[in-house]
Design a protein around this motif. Sequence first.
Motif, PDB file in Angstrom:
ATOM      1  N   ARG A   1       5.890  -9.921  18.949  1.00  0.00           N
ATOM      2  CA  ARG A   1       7.164 -10.228  19.604  1.00  0.00           C
ATOM      3  C   ARG A   1       6.963 -10.452  21.098  1.00  0.00           C
ATOM      4  N   THR A   2       6.109  -9.628  21.713  1.00  0.00           N
ATOM      5  CA  THR A   2       5.829  -9.777  23.143  1.00  0.00           C
ATOM      6  C   THR A   2       5.138 -11.106  23.424  1.00  0.00           C
ATOM      7  N   LEU A   3       4.164 -11.448  22.594  1.00  0.00           N
ATOM      8  CA  LEU A   3       3.461 -12.719  22.756  1.00  0.00           C
ATOM      9  C   LEU A   3       4.410 -13.900  22.570  1.00  0.00           C
ATOM     10  N   PHE A   4       5.313 -13.784  21.606  1.00  0.00           N
ATOM     11  CA  PHE A   4       6.269 -14.861  21.352  1.00  0.00           C
ATOM     12  C   PHE A   4       7.152 -15.084  22.569  1.00  0.00           C
ATOM     13  N   ALA A   5       7.647 -13.994  23.164  1.00  0.00           N
ATOM     14  CA  ALA A   5       8.509 -14.103  24.340  1.00  0.00           C
ATOM     15  C   ALA A   5       7.765 -14.726  25.514  1.00  0.00           C
ATOM     16  N   ALA A   6       6.492 -14.344  25.664  1.00  0.00           N
ATOM     17  CA  ALA A   6       5.703 -14.868  26.783  1.00  0.00           C
ATOM     18  C   ALA A   6       5.445 -16.359  26.637  1.00  0.00           C
ATOM     19  N   ARG A   7       5.345 -16.841  25.408  1.00  0.00           N
ATOM     20  CA  ARG A   7       5.016 -18.249  25.178  1.00  0.00           C
ATOM     21  C   ARG A   7       6.241 -19.150  25.069  1.00  0.00           C
ATOM     22  N   LEU A   8       7.396 -18.568  24.768  1.00  0.00           N
ATOM     23  CA  LEU A   8       8.551 -19.379  24.414  1.00  0.00           C
ATOM     24  C   LEU A   8       8.944 -20.361  25.514  1.00  0.00           C
ATOM     25  N   ASN A   9       9.067 -19.880  26.753  1.00  0.00           N
ATOM     26  CA  ASN A   9       9.500 -20.778  27.830  1.00  0.00           C
ATOM     27  C   ASN A   9       8.533 -21.943  27.999  1.00  0.00           C
ATOM     28  N   TYR A  10       7.254 -21.656  27.895  1.00  0.00           N
ATOM     29  CA  TYR A  10       6.243 -22.711  28.005  1.00  0.00           C
ATOM     30  C   TYR A  10       6.410 -23.726  26.879  1.00  0.00           C
ATOM     31  N   GLN A  11       6.605 -23.234  25.639  1.00  0.00           N
ATOM     32  CA  GLN A  11       6.740 -24.143  24.501  1.00  0.00           C
ATOM     33  C   GLN A  11       7.995 -25.004  24.595  1.00  0.00           C
ATOM     34  N   LEU A  12       9.097 -24.407  25.024  1.00  0.00           N
ATOM     35  CA  LEU A  12      10.344 -25.163  25.126  1.00  0.00           C
ATOM     36  C   LEU A  12      10.254 -26.251  26.188  1.00  0.00           C
ATOM     37  N   ARG A  13       9.449 -26.033  27.203  1.00  0.00           N
ATOM     38  CA  ARG A  13       9.310 -27.037  28.270  1.00  0.00           C
ATOM     39  C   ARG A  13       8.383 -28.167  27.871  1.00  0.00           C
ATOM     40  N   LEU A  14       7.439 -27.888  26.939  1.00  0.00           N
ATOM     41  CA  LEU A  14       6.419 -28.886  26.622  1.00  0.00           C
ATOM     42  C   LEU A  14       6.465 -29.291  25.149  1.00  0.00           C
ATOM     43  N   ALA A  15       5.769 -28.571  24.289  1.00  0.00           N
ATOM     44  CA  ALA A  15       5.607 -28.993  22.900  1.00  0.00           C
ATOM     45  C   ALA A  15       6.930 -29.076  22.144  1.00  0.00           C
ATOM     46  N   CYS A  16       7.870 -28.202  22.465  1.00  0.00           N
ATOM     47  CA  CYS A  16       9.135 -28.157  21.720  1.00  0.00           C
ATOM     48  C   CYS A  16      10.319 -28.628  22.567  1.00  0.00           C
ATOM     49  N   GLN A  17      10.060 -29.541  23.457  1.00  0.00           N
ATOM     50  CA  GLN A  17      11.105 -29.986  24.373  1.00  0.00           C
ATOM     51  C   GLN A  17      12.259 -30.687  23.659  1.00  0.00           C
ATOM     52  N   SER A  18      11.993 -31.268  22.493  1.00  0.00           N
ATOM     53  CA  SER A  18      13.047 -31.994  21.778  1.00  0.00           C
ATOM     54  C   SER A  18      13.811 -31.116  20.785  1.00  0.00           C
ATOM     55  N   MET A  19      13.545 -29.805  20.759  1.00  0.00           N
ATOM     56  CA  MET A  19      14.294 -28.911  19.878  1.00  0.00           C
ATOM     57  C   MET A  19      15.771 -28.944  20.257  1.00  0.00           C
ATOM     58  N   ASP A  20      16.655 -28.884  19.238  1.00  0.00           N
ATOM     59  CA  ASP A  20      18.082 -28.870  19.556  1.00  0.00           C
ATOM     60  C   ASP A  20      18.397 -27.612  20.345  1.00  0.00           C
ATOM     61  N   ILE A  21      19.299 -27.741  21.302  1.00  0.00           N
ATOM     62  CA  ILE A  21      19.510 -26.673  22.283  1.00  0.00           C
ATOM     63  C   ILE A  21      20.118 -25.423  21.656  1.00  0.00           C
ATOM     64  N   ALA A  22      20.894 -25.580  20.562  1.00  0.00           N
ATOM     65  CA  ALA A  22      21.474 -24.404  19.915  1.00  0.00           C
ATOM     66  C   ALA A  22      20.373 -23.488  19.378  1.00  0.00           C
ATOM     67  N   THR A  23      19.347 -24.079  18.772  1.00  0.00           N
ATOM     68  CA  THR A  23      18.229 -23.287  18.251  1.00  0.00           C
ATOM     69  C   THR A  23      17.413 -22.692  19.386  1.00  0.00           C
ATOM     70  N   ALA A  24      17.134 -23.504  20.417  1.00  0.00           N
ATOM     71  CA  ALA A  24      16.376 -23.005  21.575  1.00  0.00           C
ATOM     72  C   ALA A  24      17.101 -21.824  22.218  1.00  0.00           C
ATOM     73  N   TRP A  25      18.417 -21.915  22.318  1.00  0.00           N
ATOM     74  CA  TRP A  25      19.200 -20.838  22.935  1.00  0.00           C
ATOM     75  C   TRP A  25      19.160 -19.573  22.079  1.00  0.00           C
ATOM     76  N   THR A  26      19.219 -19.728  20.768  1.00  0.00           N
ATOM     77  CA  THR A  26      19.138 -18.567  19.873  1.00  0.00           C
ATOM     78  C   THR A  26      17.807 -17.844  20.045  1.00  0.00           C
ATOM     79  N   LEU A  27      16.712 -18.606  20.113  1.00  0.00           N
ATOM     80  CA  LEU A  27      15.395 -17.997  20.303  1.00  0.00           C
ATOM     81  C   LEU A  27      15.285 -17.353  21.676  1.00  0.00           C
TER      82      LEU A  27
END
Length: 681
Positions: A555-581
């Motif tokens: 869980r800690t690793l996921f939180a540390a990586r999430l912002n990086y992933q949302l900015r780069l690899a997962c930038q096109s994820m729908d915002i409702a899902t990104a916000w939930t995560l």
Amino acid sequence: MSCQQHQSLTDYLNICQQSHTRAALVLQGDIQWQSEIIQFAMQRFELKQAAQIGGARVDHCGISHLSAKQGKQLLGQESELLVISIDSDFDANSFNAAMGTLVGGGIAIFLCPNFDTLLPWLQQRLKQLPILKQQQNDIEMNHSIWNGSLPSDNSNWSQRFQQQTQAIALVEKVLFGHRKRPLVITADRGRGKSSALGLAVSAISQQRPCNVLITAPSRAAVAPVFEHYNARDGEASLDFIAPDDLLTTQPDCDLLLIDEAAAIPVAMLMAMVEKYNRVVITTTIHGYEGCGRGFSLKFIPWLRSVRPGMNHYSMQQPIRWADGDPLESWCVETFLLNSELVDIVPEQTSRYLRQDTWQFSRYQHSTEVIPNGRLNQAFALLVNAHYQTSPNDLMLLLANQSMQLYTLESNGTVIGSVLLNIEGELSSIQVGNILIGQSRPQGHLIPVDLSNHLGLEAPAVQRCGRIMRIAVHPAIQGCGVGSEMLSRLKLKLGSHVDYLGTSFGTTSSLVDFWLRNDFVAARLGSSRDKSSGTYSLSMVLPISNKAEPWVLQARTLFAARLNYQLRLACQSMDIATAWTLFKHTSDNEQAIDHLGVQLLSNYSRGGNSLDTCRPYLILLLRSVLKSGLDVNSELVKTVALQELDWGQVCQRFSFIGRKQAELRLREDIAILISSLQCKLP
């Protein structure tokens, strides 16, 4: 091969050819004798288009040989003879794809090298087919559908293309008629739905130049369309595009074809209809392609409301074989291709939601050998809820001791299903190879994925119960049935597993469901599924004390990586899902300080630049969440979490240009800061 066997086989195939049905025959004898039978059938009835699927190659000229998994390579073709080896490598998906190419008057010959080692269920089903044994002269007809009940009325055979011709005309009308009048075509397998699309494009090309796009869950699914489209025949172009690429790039076209639409998320179908004015939507209504209850319950009513001029056409007449074909019936029953949901009308829902009537139990395939009503109902739920459910899932369930099916019954009706696979408990050598990417043992998806990407040994060493599928009858969804099944599943499993895991295409509603049931996000994939446009997400729930420490690490690793992933690899994820995560990972993070508030406040009033204060936007959102407030601005969420450039922002939110977009962003930030002022330290 005896003369009597010659005559028996000749009589049988003559009847099938006269009735335009497909023959089936199980051969029990040595290899040389089997070869003689096959050769006789090919020569006597001039069977030219022949293929063998699986097993050791039969010594025959003119028979192409495919591996057990390559049956889909025959899609778009027609077969007159199929030789199928039923052995340990048998692939049900491949088999069913190939059987759809076999024409009326053709024959499917089954070779069973080790009949007694087959699944008891499969043995029972094969015994229902006509059987020819080397020591006997006559074919055994062991089931009424093969013995004297073949279709005798051939009046419809000459008209078998009538419905397909009508479908072609309706497709043309979508292009040449009024705009915003989509066509929906539904059909069972073998009705010529896909070939009708290809023929329609060819016909259109004779009348005018046009650009036609076709989208589907996979390119392989539309192979028959391209097989029947003659690119040299006119001036129409036909190109495939994946559903997510279609919605991302939104290319221009004169006509959009959407094939196997029930396997595409409803939200994506709606977006396609809203974007394109001339659309033909087709889907299979039975079998594993025709899944996704949302298509009939949600999409069709929505389509009728927004496009009242829509047309719905049902194709029922087979074009490769006659109505009443016994081989079609056998395949449907054997692989549960006709799994239909039990109807639950709104007036009955309270009856099925009474927990004192619920029975949660494991389906024991060792004692319940032949698929029965209970299994059929359970699979109907899985098929309708998950487009990836396939005949191989049924085979695995019946053959693989590590796969388990649990059902929730109420008043004799299955209202929920859970398909579970036991994974993990890998050796230290295997885990070492997994960590450095040199090994990915099959059948251990969650343990391998987590150990490899998180660098943790424990997920692979410990025992995991992976929830492959979970489904609730659509009439009673949203009433807590799924959560109750998970609670009962944990009690059933007890100390038999260390943790539960699941992996799925990420949507806001699905993430919310698993979070409500105490699952923790462990790994987010970096590439989108082409058909659904979603990113895969693995979530876990510790069951034993041994699993709790590494789940906390994950869980800690996921939180540390999430912002990086949302900015780069997962930038096109729908915002409702990104916000939930994001909300899931923000409980212990740093809040915004006074300097950050001041910089954002200055920006909201026209000062500095977004680049200057962008790092504080994430902190602002965390502070809002900590204060128990809500963030109503999709624009602020998107800019903060995914860091789109101004061009991307304008495209996603339909702003005229940067000036308009930035003005709205400043206003929304000012509203958030104002709501926080009285709560900041």
